[in-house]
Enzyme design. Sequence first.
Site, PDB file in Angstrom:
ATOM      1  N   HIS A  87      17.898   1.674  -2.369  1.00  0.00           N
ATOM      2  CA  HIS A  87      18.508   2.457  -1.290  1.00  0.00           C
ATOM      3  C   HIS A  87      17.540   2.573  -0.111  1.00  0.00           C
ATOM      4  O   HIS A  87      16.421   3.045  -0.268  1.00  0.00           O
ATOM      5  CB  HIS A  87      18.865   3.861  -1.782  1.00  0.00           C
ATOM      6  CG  HIS A  87      20.007   3.872  -2.758  1.00  0.00           C
ATOM      7  ND1 HIS A  87      20.505   5.021  -3.305  1.00  0.00           N
ATOM      8  CD2 HIS A  87      20.755   2.869  -3.264  1.00  0.00           C
ATOM      9  CE1 HIS A  87      21.515   4.721  -4.111  1.00  0.00           C
ATOM     10  NE2 HIS A  87      21.668   3.419  -4.110  1.00  0.00           N
ATOM     11  N   TYR A 215      23.668  14.270  -0.288  1.00  0.00           N
ATOM     12  CA  TYR A 215      23.220  15.659  -0.475  1.00  0.00           C
ATOM     13  C   TYR A 215      24.108  16.536   0.399  1.00  0.00           C
ATOM     14  O   TYR A 215      24.199  16.307   1.614  1.00  0.00           O
ATOM     15  CB  TYR A 215      21.765  15.817  -0.031  1.00  0.00           C
ATOM     16  CG  TYR A 215      20.755  15.191  -0.978  1.00  0.00           C
ATOM     17  CD1 TYR A 215      20.151  15.948  -1.977  1.00  0.00           C
ATOM     18  CD2 TYR A 215      20.390  13.855  -0.867  1.00  0.00           C
ATOM     19  CE1 TYR A 215      19.218  15.392  -2.838  1.00  0.00           C
ATOM     20  CE2 TYR A 215      19.452  13.284  -1.733  1.00  0.00           C
ATOM     21  CZ  TYR A 215      18.877  14.065  -2.711  1.00  0.00           C
ATOM     22  OH  TYR A 215      17.951  13.509  -3.567  1.00  0.00           O
ATOM     23  N   PRO A 307      14.742  19.984  -9.282  1.00  0.00           N
ATOM     24  CA  PRO A 307      15.119  18.564  -9.178  1.00  0.00           C
ATOM     25  C   PRO A 307      15.454  18.065  -7.772  1.00  0.00           C
ATOM     26  O   PRO A 307      15.383  16.862  -7.537  1.00  0.00           O
ATOM     27  CB  PRO A 307      16.349  18.456 -10.096  1.00  0.00           C
ATOM     28  CG  PRO A 307      16.841  19.846 -10.282  1.00  0.00           C
ATOM     29  CD  PRO A 307      15.671  20.738 -10.142  1.00  0.00           C
ATOM     30  N   LYS A 311      11.529  14.443  -7.714  1.00  0.00           N
ATOM     31  CA  LYS A 311      10.089  14.163  -7.726  1.00  0.00           C
ATOM     32  C   LYS A 311       9.409  14.179  -9.094  1.00  0.00           C
ATOM     33  O   LYS A 311       8.292  13.667  -9.243  1.00  0.00           O
ATOM     34  CB  LYS A 311       9.371  15.180  -6.825  1.00  0.00           C
ATOM     35  CG  LYS A 311       9.665  14.992  -5.364  1.00  0.00           C
ATOM     36  CD  LYS A 311       9.041  13.702  -4.864  1.00  0.00           C
ATOM     37  CE  LYS A 311       9.481  13.332  -3.479  1.00  0.00           C
ATOM     38  NZ  LYS A 311       9.376  11.901  -3.211  1.00  0.00           N
ATOM     39  N   TYR A 399      10.217  11.992   1.033  1.00  0.00           N
ATOM     40  CA  TYR A 399      11.249  11.596   0.067  1.00  0.00           C
ATOM     41  C   TYR A 399      10.928  10.256  -0.593  1.00  0.00           C
ATOM     42  O   TYR A 399      11.073  10.099  -1.808  1.00  0.00           O
ATOM     43  CB  TYR A 399      12.610  11.548   0.772  1.00  0.00           C
ATOM     44  CG  TYR A 399      13.775  11.418  -0.171  1.00  0.00           C
ATOM     45  CD1 TYR A 399      14.405  12.544  -0.695  1.00  0.00           C
ATOM     46  CD2 TYR A 399      14.253  10.168  -0.556  1.00  0.00           C
ATOM     47  CE1 TYR A 399      15.476  12.426  -1.568  1.00  0.00           C
ATOM     48  CE2 TYR A 399      15.318  10.041  -1.432  1.00  0.00           C
ATOM     49  CZ  TYR A 399      15.930  11.175  -1.931  1.00  0.00           C
ATOM     50  OH  TYR A 399      16.979  11.058  -2.808  1.00  0.00           O
TER      51      TYR A 399
HETATM   52  P1  FAD Z   1       8.805  14.223 -20.579  1.00  0.00           P
HETATM   53  O1  FAD Z   1       9.742  13.205 -20.041  1.00  0.00           O
HETATM   54  O2  FAD Z   1       9.342  15.573 -20.897  1.00  0.00           O
HETATM   55  O3  FAD Z   1       8.110  13.589 -21.848  1.00  0.00           O
HETATM   56  C1  FAD Z   1       7.362  14.352 -22.764  1.00  0.00           C
HETATM   57  C2  FAD Z   1       7.518  13.740 -24.145  1.00  0.00           C
HETATM   58  O4  FAD Z   1       6.718  14.460 -25.057  1.00  0.00           O
HETATM   59  C3  FAD Z   1       8.947  13.835 -24.654  1.00  0.00           C
HETATM   60  O5  FAD Z   1       9.371  12.578 -25.131  1.00  0.00           O
HETATM   61  C4  FAD Z   1       8.878  14.886 -25.752  1.00  0.00           C
HETATM   62  O6  FAD Z   1       9.832  14.651 -26.773  1.00  0.00           O
HETATM   63  C5  FAD Z   1       7.455  14.711 -26.243  1.00  0.00           C
HETATM   64  N1  FAD Z   1       6.871  15.884 -26.887  1.00  0.00           N
HETATM   65  C6  FAD Z   1       7.093  17.201 -26.629  1.00  0.00           C
HETATM   66  N2  FAD Z   1       6.359  17.971 -27.439  1.00  0.00           N
HETATM   67  C7  FAD Z   1       5.658  17.136 -28.238  1.00  0.00           C
HETATM   68  C8  FAD Z   1       4.725  17.342 -29.282  1.00  0.00           C
HETATM   69  N3  FAD Z   1       4.363  18.564 -29.664  1.00  0.00           N
HETATM   70  N4  FAD Z   1       4.191  16.265 -29.885  1.00  0.00           N
HETATM   71  C9  FAD Z   1       4.538  15.002 -29.494  1.00  0.00           C
HETATM   72  N5  FAD Z   1       5.430  14.752 -28.515  1.00  0.00           N
HETATM   73  C10 FAD Z   1       5.971  15.811 -27.900  1.00  0.00           C
HETATM   74  N6  FAD Z   1      12.432  13.260 -11.743  1.00  0.00           N
HETATM   75  C11 FAD Z   1      12.409  12.250 -10.822  1.00  0.00           C
HETATM   76  O7  FAD Z   1      11.313  11.771 -10.486  1.00  0.00           O
HETATM   77  N7  FAD Z   1      13.543  11.730 -10.265  1.00  0.00           N
HETATM   78  C12 FAD Z   1      14.773  12.230 -10.589  1.00  0.00           C
HETATM   79  O8  FAD Z   1      15.792  11.712 -10.117  1.00  0.00           O
HETATM   80  C13 FAD Z   1      14.840  13.344 -11.488  1.00  0.00           C
HETATM   81  N8  FAD Z   1      16.034  13.890 -11.830  1.00  0.00           N
HETATM   82  C14 FAD Z   1      16.061  14.813 -12.840  1.00  0.00           C
HETATM   83  C15 FAD Z   1      17.311  15.279 -13.206  1.00  0.00           C
HETATM   84  C16 FAD Z   1      17.381  16.199 -14.261  1.00  0.00           C
HETATM   85  C17 FAD Z   1      18.733  16.706 -14.656  1.00  0.00           C
HETATM   86  C18 FAD Z   1      16.189  16.635 -14.944  1.00  0.00           C
HETATM   87  C19 FAD Z   1      16.265  17.586 -16.108  1.00  0.00           C
HETATM   88  C20 FAD Z   1      14.960  16.164 -14.565  1.00  0.00           C
HETATM   89  C21 FAD Z   1      14.875  15.261 -13.519  1.00  0.00           C
HETATM   90  N9  FAD Z   1      13.658  14.757 -13.091  1.00  0.00           N
HETATM   91  C22 FAD Z   1      13.620  13.802 -12.099  1.00  0.00           C
HETATM   92  C23 FAD Z   1      12.416  15.195 -13.749  1.00  0.00           C
HETATM   93  C24 FAD Z   1      11.925  14.180 -14.786  1.00  0.00           C
HETATM   94  O9  FAD Z   1      12.922  13.904 -15.731  1.00  0.00           O
HETATM   95  C25 FAD Z   1      10.650  14.711 -15.478  1.00  0.00           C
HETATM   96  O10 FAD Z   1       9.753  15.181 -14.501  1.00  0.00           O
HETATM   97  C26 FAD Z   1       9.974  13.627 -16.325  1.00  0.00           C
HETATM   98  O11 FAD Z   1      10.684  13.431 -17.522  1.00  0.00           O
HETATM   99  C27 FAD Z   1       8.522  13.992 -16.667  1.00  0.00           C
HETATM  100  O12 FAD Z   1       7.961  13.041 -17.526  1.00  0.00           O
HETATM  101  P2  FAD Z   1       6.856  13.434 -18.610  1.00  0.00           P
HETATM  102  O13 FAD Z   1       6.516  12.183 -19.316  1.00  0.00           O
HETATM  103  O14 FAD Z   1       5.800  14.229 -17.958  1.00  0.00           O
HETATM  104  O15 FAD Z   1       7.599  14.461 -19.573  1.00  0.00           O
HETATM  105  C1  DHB Z   2      18.858  12.317  -8.885  1.00  0.00           C
HETATM  106  C2  DHB Z   2      18.449  13.608  -9.124  1.00  0.00           C
HETATM  107  C3  DHB Z   2      17.939  14.338  -8.094  1.00  0.00           C
HETATM  108  O1  DHB Z   2      17.520  15.583  -8.286  1.00  0.00           O
HETATM  109  C4  DHB Z   2      17.840  13.821  -6.807  1.00  0.00           C
HETATM  110  O2  DHB Z   2      17.356  14.596  -5.804  1.00  0.00           O
HETATM  111  C5  DHB Z   2      18.209  12.536  -6.601  1.00  0.00           C
HETATM  112  C6  DHB Z   2      18.716  11.777  -7.651  1.00  0.00           C
HETATM  113  C7  DHB Z   2      19.438  11.531  -9.979  1.00  0.00           C
HETATM  114  O3  DHB Z   2      19.576  12.056 -11.092  1.00  0.00           O
HETATM  115  O4  DHB Z   2      19.833  10.370  -9.719  1.00  0.00           O
END
Ligand code: FAD
Ligand code: DHB
Length: 407
Positions: A87, A215, A307, A311, A399
């Site tokens: 995009h 948005y 969200p 980021k 962004y």
């Molecule tokens: P996580 O993905 O949470 O990974 C942590 C891992 O550790 C998991 O697999 C978990 O099961 C494991 N774990 C937990 N506890 C333990 C333990 N005690 N022992 C071993 N393993 C364990 N971010 C973006 O950049 N772009 C987006 O578009 C976006 N949209 C989002 C939309 C939604 C609805 C949500 C909920 C989040 C969104 N985010 C987005 C945020 C993004 O998903 C998270 O910031 C991202 O998953 C962070 O990655 P991480 O590896 O730090 O943590």
């Molecule tokens: C998505 C989620 C967001 O919060 C955003 O700002 C843009 C995209 C997504 O899930 O695709």
Amino acid sequence: MAGPRRSFAITSGHNMRTQVGIVGAGPAGLVLAHLLHLAGIESIVIEDKSRHYIEHRLRAGLLEQGSSELLIETGAGERMMRERMVHDGLYIKFKGELHRLDFRDLVGKSVMIYAQQELVKDLVAVRLGYGAPLHFEVANVALADLEGPRPKIRFAEKGEPREIECDYIAGCDGFHGISRSSVPADKITFFDRDYPFAWLGILAEAPPTKDELVYTHHERGFALLTMRSPTLSRLYLQCEKTEDIAHWSDERIWDELRLRTAGGEGWKLSEGPIVQKGITDMRSFAVEPMQYGRLFLAGDAAHIVPPTGAKGMNLAIADVRVLARALEAFYKAGRTDLLASYSRTCLRRVWKVQRFSWWMTSLLHRFDTENAFDRRRQLAEIDYLTSSRAGATTWAENYVGLPMEWD
Ligand code: FAD
Ligand code: DHB
């Protein structure tokens, strides 16, 4: 700190030893493991969920250009290159009219849509492909000896106690993990902000309404139209914090989405069967420092952003780039300065991203504590941002992702 030494992921009885023990196989843990592997540094990843679970957990979808370039450059982006949706801009809808922010024109960059669970699948396949250790479904994870030269990760696997002795531990276990809480309370400071609303998110078998994200600012609350593929839409609605998803029938969701996104010539919301729905909490949260002894916190374990602006996953990837580089400097050149400055380097970006995510959330949502004056002010700000090149550029620059800054 001890100098670099050769280390082996060896198993003796229930004990193992490695250079870097990684807790959590989310984007942070898996990208870190991949970068370390490429640098010739051994690691063991442990994850408390099953492979199937982490490969199907519906979450983020938007990658900054820097995040996707890293995956492509390091050979983990092959499928992503084929399936991603690039995009060059986004749409903002307010007062019923659609405006476009053109990133390519404003800052010469783009973003892309590629689902987090697909990225996780690719990274798991890459890691297993080179035969590196990745343990799923472990239990009772605990960290020990973090201040000493040989920190340990203890856990149970198939009911058996296990221990990994490490040089360093990366706490990549997300917001609910155990790494952050392994730091003594007097060694860590928490910063947070709560928001008086949540997001209701759905996945629908419907082609995206527009070619890019929309948005929407609306009197009834924020709405976001995003996507996962040419046939799958992802849509979000601002809702009450205490909302019960059981009260939202498919019909009610579509009615509300139609109301909030209506207006403008030729506008028609694309609809289809809803295949998944859920509520997402909104919060801002960060800890300082992101290190304690030989434990380094990365990704959601260290910070959460609301969200809006997408980021979280990108910030997780930025953290582990800093950590991988610092570990490489240690193992290749005996340098400890980059490890010592890890937290400071990451936090500069973390706070800029915290600011941006908070700002974008404040700009687009309805706050019931605010009055008609505040809503006029919000609209004037959106009007300014979409009509001034200076305003649009600062939005676009944040962004698409700020450049990496290295100390
Ligand atoms: P996580 O993905 O949470 O990974 C942590 C891992 O550790 C998991 O697999 C978990 O099961 C494991 N774990 C937990 N506890 C333990 C333990 N005690 N022992 C071993 N393993 C364990 N971010 C973006 O950049 N772009 C987006 O578009 C976006 N949209 C989002 C939309 C939604 C609805 C949500 C909920 C989040 C969104 N985010 C987005 C945020 C993004 O998903 C998270 O910031 C991202 O998953 C962070 O990655 P991480 O590896 O730090 O943590
Ligand atoms: C998505 C989620 C967001 O919060 C955003 O700002 C843009 C995209 C997504 O899930 O695709």
